[in-house]
Scaffold this active site. Structure first.
Site, mmCIF file in Angstrom:
data_model
loop_
_atom_site.group_PDB
_atom_site.id
_atom_site.type_symbol
_atom_site.label_atom_id
_atom_site.label_comp_id
_atom_site.label_asym_id
_atom_site.label_seq_id
_atom_site.Cartn_x
_atom_site.Cartn_y
_atom_site.Cartn_z
ATOM 1 N N ARG A 120 -1.579 11.520 -9.054
ATOM 2 C CA ARG A 120 -1.638 10.460 -8.039
ATOM 3 C C ARG A 120 -3.049 10.439 -7.461
ATOM 4 O O ARG A 120 -3.588 11.460 -7.046
ATOM 5 C CB ARG A 120 -0.623 10.767 -6.942
ATOM 6 C CG ARG A 120 -0.621 9.795 -5.755
ATOM 7 C CD ARG A 120 -0.059 8.450 -6.147
ATOM 8 N NE ARG A 120 0.401 7.686 -4.998
ATOM 9 C CZ ARG A 120 -0.393 7.046 -4.142
ATOM 10 N NH1 ARG A 120 -1.705 7.079 -4.303
ATOM 11 N NH2 ARG A 120 0.129 6.345 -3.139
ATOM 12 N N ASP A 155 -3.670 3.566 -1.908
ATOM 13 C CA ASP A 155 -2.295 3.126 -2.157
ATOM 14 C C ASP A 155 -2.347 1.712 -2.693
ATOM 15 O O ASP A 155 -2.986 0.832 -2.099
ATOM 16 C CB ASP A 155 -1.492 3.178 -0.857
ATOM 17 C CG ASP A 155 -0.052 2.727 -1.049
ATOM 18 O OD1 ASP A 155 0.527 3.055 -2.108
ATOM 19 O OD2 ASP A 155 0.494 2.069 -0.143
#
Length: 251
Positions: free
Chosen positions: A132, A137
């Site tokens: 990630r 985001d």
């Protein structure tokens, strides 16, 4: 008539001991010795006994409480068959991160992307991880129960074209994994920080999960520039902010 003061043989006043008198004492002594040997054996040759004996010695003679004591509990395997002392995350040496180079970065090959900020990578040691990207985001495209969000497909496509099949370098912050056991990293491709690229294109917003905030100030500057230019997620008023994405603003 029996003369006065004459001993009466066999009478009730006789002081003689019955035959075999005192024989019970040796038997009781033998039982005491056997009991002592058994207790010492339990204390010295069983785990529970040794623990109790050690507790007595440590506490200066005060009897310790033992609740649900089981033999061999130190380092004992749990229900999963894995020892409490064993390395986690499948690493044979207890280190759940691949070895880094002199710059503190780890080399990996991107197998495929999952969405705009997550991908699957293969490492030189043979491990395979879900990675990630840190401090960014992107809008959702595959989250269960969540509709595809505006600019989510564009972010995913950009990451796919940029990363798939490429050899990248990963840099870690204070905490290398999140609660889902995903590896958290700053991703470099040909010397360029892909996390920054996603912000520059307007495909991502800055998100901070302490203590991982190494580049947060520079990332926010890049985000502010994308907002000023109204790129991507910033082209829709009210769609993106520091709390997340709001698809209702795009209707």
């Amino acid at each position: 008539m029996t003369p006065p003061n004459h001993p009466n043989p066999g009478g009730s006043g006789s002081n003689r001991q019955p035959s075999g008198g005192g024989g019970g004492k040796p038997k009781r002594s033998l039982y005491s010795i056997l009991a002592t040997v058994i207790v010492l054996g339990l204390l010295l040759f069983t785990d529970t006994g040794r623990g109790l004996l050690g507790g007595l010695l440590d506490s200066g003679g005060e009897t310790p409480r033992i609740e649900n004591a089981q033999p061999g509990t130190a380092g004992q395997s749990d229900a999963t068959g894995q020892s409490e002392d064993a390395p986690q995350n499948g690493s044979p040496d207890g280190n759940d991160q691949p070895s880094a180079d002199a710059d503190g970065k780890v080399t990996a090959e991107v197998e495929r992307t999952v969405d705009g900020d997550t991908f699957i990578a293969n490492f030189e040691d043979g491990s395979r991880e879900r990675v990630r990207m840190l401090l960014i985001d992107t809008p959702e495209t595959k989250k269960e129960g969540t509709a595809v969000q505006p600019f989510g497909p564009e972010a995913s496509e950009y990451a796919k074209k940029r990363l798939t099949g490429q050899t990248v370098e990963l840099e870690f912050d204070d905490e290398p994994r999140d609660q889902y056991d995903r590896m958290l990293a700053y991703v470099y491709l040909d010397g360029e920080l892909v996390n920054e690229e996603m912000l520059e294109q307007g495909f991502a917003r800055v998100v901070v999960y302490k203590p991982n905030d190494k580049y947060v100030e520079s990332f926010r500057e890049i985000q502010n520039e994308a907002k000023r230019k109204k790129l991507g997620v910033w082209s829709i008023d009210g769609y993106a902010d520091n709390r997340g994405f709001h698809p209702e603003a795009a209707r």
